[in-house]
Design a protein around this motif. Structure first.
Motif, PDB file in Angstrom:
ATOM      1  N   MET A 245       0.839  -1.187   0.000  1.00  0.00           N
ATOM      2  CA  MET A 245       0.000   0.000   0.000  1.00  0.00           C
ATOM      3  C   MET A 245       0.878   1.242   0.000  1.00  0.00           C
ATOM      4  N   LYS A 246       0.530   2.225  -0.839  1.00  0.00           N
ATOM      5  CA  LYS A 246       1.342   3.425  -0.974  1.00  0.00           C
ATOM      6  C   LYS A 246       0.661   4.595  -0.269  1.00  0.00           C
ATOM      7  N   ILE A 247       1.465   5.316   0.566  1.00  0.00           N
ATOM      8  CA  ILE A 247       0.980   6.450   1.339  1.00  0.00           C
ATOM      9  C   ILE A 247       1.654   7.726   0.846  1.00  0.00           C
ATOM     10  N   LEU A 248       0.879   8.776   0.685  1.00  0.00           N
ATOM     11  CA  LEU A 248       1.397  10.095   0.339  1.00  0.00           C
ATOM     12  C   LEU A 248       1.400  10.973   1.586  1.00  0.00           C
ATOM     13  N   ILE A 249       2.561  11.588   1.882  1.00  0.00           N
ATOM     14  CA  ILE A 249       2.665  12.535   2.990  1.00  0.00           C
ATOM     15  C   ILE A 249       2.942  13.911   2.405  1.00  0.00           C
ATOM     16  N   ALA A 250       2.053  14.857   2.684  1.00  0.00           N
ATOM     17  CA  ALA A 250       2.219  16.235   2.214  1.00  0.00           C
ATOM     18  C   ALA A 250       2.308  17.154   3.424  1.00  0.00           C
ATOM     19  N   ASP A 251       3.513  17.743   3.642  1.00  0.00           N
ATOM     20  CA  ASP A 251       3.727  18.619   4.787  1.00  0.00           C
ATOM     21  C   ASP A 251       4.874  19.567   4.447  1.00  0.00           C
ATOM     22  N   ASP A 252       4.667  20.863   4.706  1.00  0.00           N
ATOM     23  CA  ASP A 252       5.707  21.835   4.365  1.00  0.00           C
ATOM     24  C   ASP A 252       6.824  21.887   5.409  1.00  0.00           C
ATOM     25  N   ASP A 253       6.666  21.202   6.540  1.00  0.00           N
ATOM     26  CA  ASP A 253       7.716  21.138   7.558  1.00  0.00           C
ATOM     27  C   ASP A 253       8.641  19.964   7.233  1.00  0.00           C
ATOM     28  N   PRO A 254       9.885  20.243   6.786  1.00  0.00           N
ATOM     29  CA  PRO A 254      10.761  19.144   6.350  1.00  0.00           C
ATOM     30  C   PRO A 254      11.090  18.161   7.466  1.00  0.00           C
ATOM     31  N   LEU A 255      11.246  18.643   8.710  1.00  0.00           N
ATOM     32  CA  LEU A 255      11.578  17.730   9.811  1.00  0.00           C
ATOM     33  C   LEU A 255      10.438  16.752  10.069  1.00  0.00           C
ATOM     34  N   GLN A 256       9.222  17.266  10.135  1.00  0.00           N
ATOM     35  CA  GLN A 256       8.085  16.367  10.369  1.00  0.00           C
ATOM     36  C   GLN A 256       7.870  15.441   9.187  1.00  0.00           C
ATOM     37  N   ARG A 257       8.056  15.963   7.991  1.00  0.00           N
ATOM     38  CA  ARG A 257       7.866  15.136   6.783  1.00  0.00           C
ATOM     39  C   ARG A 257       8.842  13.961   6.781  1.00  0.00           C
ATOM     40  N   GLU A 258      10.108  14.239   7.077  1.00  0.00           N
ATOM     41  CA  GLU A 258      11.122  13.179   7.094  1.00  0.00           C
ATOM     42  C   GLU A 258      10.864  12.194   8.228  1.00  0.00           C
ATOM     43  N   LEU A 259      10.404  12.729   9.376  1.00  0.00           N
ATOM     44  CA  LEU A 259      10.084  11.846  10.506  1.00  0.00           C
ATOM     45  C   LEU A 259       8.979  10.865  10.135  1.00  0.00           C
ATOM     46  N   LEU A 260       7.924  11.359   9.524  1.00  0.00           N
ATOM     47  CA  LEU A 260       6.797  10.502   9.167  1.00  0.00           C
ATOM     48  C   LEU A 260       7.180   9.504   8.078  1.00  0.00           C
ATOM     49  N   VAL A 261       7.952   9.970   7.088  1.00  0.00           N
ATOM     50  CA  VAL A 261       8.375   9.070   6.010  1.00  0.00           C
ATOM     51  C   VAL A 261       9.202   7.924   6.588  1.00  0.00           C
ATOM     52  N   GLY A 262      10.205   8.261   7.417  1.00  0.00           N
ATOM     53  CA  GLY A 262      11.070   7.222   7.983  1.00  0.00           C
ATOM     54  C   GLY A 262      10.309   6.248   8.852  1.00  0.00           C
ATOM     55  N   PHE A 263       9.389   6.764   9.685  1.00  0.00           N
ATOM     56  CA  PHE A 263       8.622   5.897  10.575  1.00  0.00           C
ATOM     57  C   PHE A 263       7.744   4.926   9.791  1.00  0.00           C
ATOM     58  N   LEU A 264       7.024   5.433   8.801  1.00  0.00           N
ATOM     59  CA  LEU A 264       6.093   4.573   8.059  1.00  0.00           C
ATOM     60  C   LEU A 264       6.830   3.576   7.177  1.00  0.00           C
ATOM     61  N   GLU A 265       7.979   3.953   6.639  1.00  0.00           N
ATOM     62  CA  GLU A 265       8.771   3.004   5.845  1.00  0.00           C
ATOM     63  C   GLU A 265       9.262   1.855   6.719  1.00  0.00           C
TER      64      GLU A 265
END
Length: 449
Positions: free
Chosen positions: A1-21
Motif C-alpha cells: 500500500m502506498k501512502i502520500l505525505i504532504a507537509d511543508d515542515d521538512p523535519l516532520q515530513r522526514e520523521l513521518l516518512v522514515g517511521f512509516l517506511e
C-alpha cells in the motif's frame, strides 16, 4: 500500500516518512499542495496524510481535488493543536480522520491500521455487491443482501474471503439470522458458483431416512426402495452441499459424514461400491457444537472437521442500523398497497430485541400490513410483544413466541380471504398443502355460522 505525505515542515515530513517506511509501507512525500497533486497523479495512492496549513494550496483544497479524481481515496488531515473544529469541518469534504500536532507516532499507526481495515472491508463489500448484482438474473436463487451496518459489512467481507477456499465452513448464529443466505452467498462467490448448490435440513429428515438422503440408495436396498436414488452428496458433486442444523445429525450418521469428508468417498445404502465425490461442505447450526462435543453429544473430530473455517452471523439486535432498510424491503415486497410507518412505530421496531432475528421481523411486518386498516402503520398495529416487550418477555420461549406469531398471521390471512384457503395460501406465499398442515398444527377451524 502506498501512502502520500504532504507537509511543508521538512523535519516532520522526514520523521513521518522514515517511521512509516520502517512499518513496511511504501511512502512518497511532497512539500506543498501542488507537489502533492503531482505525486497523486504519478502514483496509485491508497492513503493521503495532508497537513491542513500548507503554502499555496491548503490541505482541504488538495483533498477536494484528490477526492474528485478518486472518491475511494482514504485521507487524514494533520492539524495544529486547537484547530480541531477546522479539521472536523474538513472531514465533511471526505477526510476519514485527523491527527493533531505534535504527531503521536503510535496513535498515527493505529489510525492508519483502522483506515486500512475499513478500506479492505469496503473493497470486499463492493466486490460482493457487484457479483450479486451481476448474477441476479441468472442465479437459481437471487439473494437480497439488505443492510450496511458495520456488523453486516464485516460479515460480508469475511464471506468474500471464505468463498475462494475449498475448505469446509461452519456457520453459527441464532435462529433467523440468515445462515442459509450466507451459505448461498459463499457458493455464489466461489469458483464453483455455476455448479449445484444442494441444501438439506438435518432437523427435518426422519432418522431412518437420513443415510439414504445424504448418501443415496440402490433399488431394493429396503422395502420402499423401488428405484435407485442419488443422495445429496452426489447431487452436489462439483459444487456445494449445505447441511443446515447440523447439530441435529444423529450420532450414527456423524461417523459416516466424517468418513465422507475425510476420504471424499460415499457409499449408497445397499451398495458395495464407493463413489468419489468432490463437494465443498458448508454446515450451519444455532447450537453450541463445542459444548455439545464436550458433553459427548456431538463428535469432537467431526466438529473440528466442519470448523476448518467459521463464520458467525450477527443477531439483528447487534445491527439495529439495518432494521429500517429491512422493514422497507419487506414492505415493498409484501404490502398489497403503499404503506408507510409512523415515526413512533419505527422507533418501537428499532428498539425491539428480536429473539427470532430477521425472520421474526419479516413475520411481524407481514402480520402488521395484513391487519392494518390504514395506509400508515401505527403502534397499535404492532404485536403486543413489540409494544410492551418487558411484559412479553415472560410469556414463553422463542419457539412459543414464533408459533404465536405464525398462528396470528395465518388467522389474519384466513379472515381477510373469508376462509377461502386458495386465496389465503396465495396471500401468504405458501401452497395449499402447507396451509392445511399449519391449520391442523394450530387447530384453526372456520367459525360456525
Amino acid at each position: 500500500m502506498k501512502i502520500l505525505i504532504a507537509d511543508d515542515d521538512p523535519l516532520q515530513r522526514e520523521l513521518l516518512v522514515g517511521f512509516l517506511e520502517k512499518q513496511g509501507y511504501q511512502v512518497v512525500a511532497a512539500a506543498d499542495g501542488h507537489e502533492a497533486l503531482a505525486q497523486f497523479q504519478r502514483h496509485p495512492i491508497a492513503l493521503a496524510l495532508l497537513d491542513h496549513r500548507m503554502p499555496g494550496l491548503t490541505g482541504d483544497q488538495v483533498l477536494a481535488q484528490m477526492k474528485a479524481a478518486n472518491p475511494l481515496l482514504r485521507a487524514m488531515l494533520i492539524t495544529a493543536y486547537g484547530a480541531v473544529e477546522t479539521a472536523v469541518q474538513v472531514m465533511k469534504l471526505g477526510a476519514d480522520d485527523f491527527i493533531e500536532k505534535p504527531v503521536d507516532l503510535k496513535q498515527l499507526l493505529g489510525k492508519i491500521e483502522q483506515l486500512m481495515q475499513r478500506h479492505a472491508v469496503a473493497t470486499d463489500v463492493a466486490a460482493v455487491t457487484h457479483t450479486v448484482t451481476n448474477t441476479a438474473a441468472t442465479a437459481p436463487q437471487p439473494l437480497d443482501l439488505i443492510g450496511d451496518s458495520p456488523a453486516m459489512r464485516e460479515t460480508l467481507s469475511l464471506v468474500r474471503r471464505l468463498a475462494d477456499s475449498p475448505w469446509t465452513v461452519l456457520i453459527q448464529g441464532e435462529t433467523g439470522t440468515g445462515k442459509e443466505v450466507m451459505a448461498q452467498l459463499i457458493h455464489q462467490l466461489s469458483p464453483v458458483a455455476s455448479a449445484p448448490f444442494v441444501a438439506v435440513n438435518c432437523a427435518a429428515i426422519p432418522d431412518n431416512l437420513f443415510e439414504s438422503e445424504l448418501f443415496g440408495h440402490e433399488k431394493g436396498a429396503f422395502t420402499s426402495a423401488e428405484r435407485q436414488h442419488r443422495g445429496c452428496f452426489e447431487r452436489a458433486n462439483g459444487g456445494t452441499l449445505f447441511l443446515d442444523e447440523v447439530g441435529e445429525l444423529p450420532a450414527a450418521l456423524q461417523s459416516k459424514l466424517l468418513r465422507a469428508l475425510q476420504e471424499k468417498h460415499i457409499r449408497r445404502v445397499g451398495s458395495e461400491r464407493d463413489i468419489a465425490i468432490d463437494v465443498r461442505v458448508i454446515a450451519a447450526t444455532n447450537r453450541d457444537l463445542r459444548a455439545l462435543a464436550a458433553a459427548g453429544q456431538f463428535r469432537e473430530d467431526l466438529f473440528f472437521r466442519l470448523k476448518v473455517l467459521d463464520l458467525t452471523v450477527p443477531p439483528l439486535r447487534e445491527r439495529r442500523a439495518d432494521i429500517p432498510a429491512l422493514i422497507q424491503h419487506f414492505l415493498t415486497r409484501d404490502a398489497r398497497r403503499p404503506i408507510q410507518l409512523a415515526p413512533e412505530t419505527l422507533d418501537l421496531l428499532v428498539r425491539y430485541d428480536y429473539p427470532g432475528n430477521v425472520r421474526e421481523l419479516e413475520h411481524i411486518i407481514q402480520r402488521s400490513v395484513t391487519l392494518a386498516r390504514g395506509l400508515v402503520l401505527q403502534p397499535h398495529d404492532l404485536p403486543e410483544e413489540i409494544r410492551h416487550p418487558a411484559a412479553a418477555a415472560s410469556t414463553g420461549d422463542l419457539q412459543t413466541q414464533l408459533d404465536t406469531l405464525e398462528r396470528d398471521l395465518l388467522l389474519a390471512a384466513l379472515e381477510k380471504s373469508e376462509w377461502i384457503q386458495t386465496r389465503a395460501a396465495e396471500q401468504l406465499g405458501i401452497s395449499e398443502r402447507v396451509l392445511r398442515y399449519k391449520l391442523g398444527k394450530y387447530g384453526l377451524r372456520r367459525p360456525a355460522g
